[in-house]
Design a protein around this motif. Structure first.
Motif, PDB file in Angstrom:
ATOM      1  N   THR A  65       7.658 -11.305   8.536  1.00 49.05           N
ATOM      2  CA  THR A  65       6.749 -10.266   9.021  1.00 49.05           C
ATOM      3  C   THR A  65       7.169  -8.921   8.450  1.00 49.05           C
ATOM      4  OG1 THR A  65       6.397 -11.511  11.060  1.00 49.05           O
ATOM      5  CG2 THR A  65       5.790  -9.183  11.089  1.00 49.05           C
ATOM      6  N   PHE A  66       6.169  -8.149   7.985  1.00 45.96           N
ATOM      7  CA  PHE A  66       6.404  -6.835   7.410  1.00 45.96           C
ATOM      8  C   PHE A  66       5.436  -5.847   8.052  1.00 45.96           C
ATOM      9  CE2 PHE A  66       7.332 -10.077   4.299  1.00 45.96           C
ATOM     10  CZ  PHE A  66       8.579  -9.709   3.820  1.00 45.96           C
ATOM     11  N   SER A  67       5.897  -4.620   8.239  1.00 48.24           N
ATOM     12  CA  SER A  67       4.989  -3.600   8.759  1.00 48.24           C
ATOM     13  C   SER A  67       4.235  -2.976   7.589  1.00 48.24           C
ATOM     14  CB  SER A  67       5.752  -2.537   9.541  1.00 48.24           C
ATOM     15  OG  SER A  67       6.662  -1.870   8.701  1.00 48.24           O
ATOM     16  N   VAL A  68       2.997  -2.594   7.872  1.00 48.14           N
ATOM     17  CA  VAL A  68       2.141  -1.953   6.878  1.00 48.14           C
ATOM     18  C   VAL A  68       1.406  -0.797   7.546  1.00 48.14           C
ATOM     19  CG1 VAL A  68       1.840  -3.972   5.391  1.00 48.14           C
ATOM     20  CG2 VAL A  68       0.298  -3.643   7.329  1.00 48.14           C
ATOM     21  N   ARG A  69       0.904   0.132   6.716  1.00 45.83           N
ATOM     22  CA  ARG A  69       0.193   1.301   7.236  1.00 45.83           C
ATOM     23  C   ARG A  69      -1.111   1.513   6.477  1.00 45.83           C
ATOM     24  NH1 ARG A  69       4.775   5.454   6.226  1.00 45.83           N
ATOM     25  NH2 ARG A  69       5.290   3.858   4.764  1.00 45.83           N
ATOM     26  N   THR A  70      -2.006   2.235   7.092  1.00 48.03           N
ATOM     27  CA  THR A  70      -3.230   2.632   6.413  1.00 48.03           C
ATOM     28  C   THR A  70      -2.861   3.358   5.125  1.00 48.03           C
ATOM     29  OG1 THR A  70      -4.563   2.754   8.407  1.00 48.03           O
ATOM     30  CG2 THR A  70      -5.258   4.140   6.578  1.00 48.03           C
ATOM     31  N   GLY A  71      -3.550   3.016   4.052  1.00 48.03           N
ATOM     32  CA  GLY A  71      -3.280   3.614   2.743  1.00 48.03           C
ATOM     33  C   GLY A  71      -2.341   2.799   1.885  1.00 48.03           C
ATOM     34  N   ASP A  72      -1.580   1.874   2.500  1.00 51.86           N
ATOM     35  CA  ASP A  72      -0.740   0.982   1.709  1.00 51.86           C
ATOM     36  C   ASP A  72      -1.635   0.083   0.865  1.00 51.86           C
ATOM     37  OD1 ASP A  72       1.547   1.961   2.922  1.00 51.86           O
ATOM     38  OD2 ASP A  72       1.940   0.148   4.091  1.00 51.86           O
TER      39      ASP A  72
END
Length: 147
Positions: A65-72
């Motif tokens: 599991t990896f965190s992601v953000r808007t714009g990635d």
């Protein structure tokens, strides 16, 4: 896969599930790790804690599991991209393509990346090449799958 192939046949694969609330889960079966290009330009491989064997070779599946953000941006690709070489034997380097991958239009970014690959190899590719670029817009809501 095992039913449809021979004893030594295999296929690499990566499976991804994106939750729009800010995470992505990956199962990697011997495939090149996808990359995350953050909105600030950092290119990071999404390497699993442990790779599973390719499909057909009885993989022990493990989710990372990896965190992601808007714009990635997520960059999925086949090994033909990484293994492409120029006349001197130098590999095509994705880490040197950040500006291309950051182009505002995803289609233009993918097209330019493939143009750079063809220029690097002088239009001689020895393997298939596939690229998938996705830019994330995260929301609060139910999870959706990306394959």
């Amino acid at each position: 896969m095992t039913r449809a192939s021979g004893e030594e046949d295999f296929v690499t694969a990566v499976f991804a599930e994106l939750d729009p609330r800010g995470w992505i889960q990956l199962v990697n079966c011997g495939h090149p790790a996808p990359l995350r290009l953050s909105a600030d330009g950092e290119l990071m491989p999404l390497n699993p804690a442990a790779f599973a064997a390719p499909l057909g070779l009885h993989p022990n599946l493990r989710v990372s599991t990896f965190s992601v953000r808007t714009g990635d941006r997520l960059v999925f690709f086949t090994d033909g991209l990484l293994e492409a070489r120029d006349r001197a034997g130098r590999f095509f380097r994705l880490d040197q393509q950040v500006e291309t991958l950051r182009r505002p239009d995803l289609q233009s970014a993918a097209d330019e990346l493939l143009d750079r690959l063809r220029a690097h190899t002088r239009h001689r590719l020895d393997d298939d090449v596939a690229v998938l670029l996705a830019e994330l817009t995260l929301t609060e809501g139910p999870a959706s799958a990306v394959y």
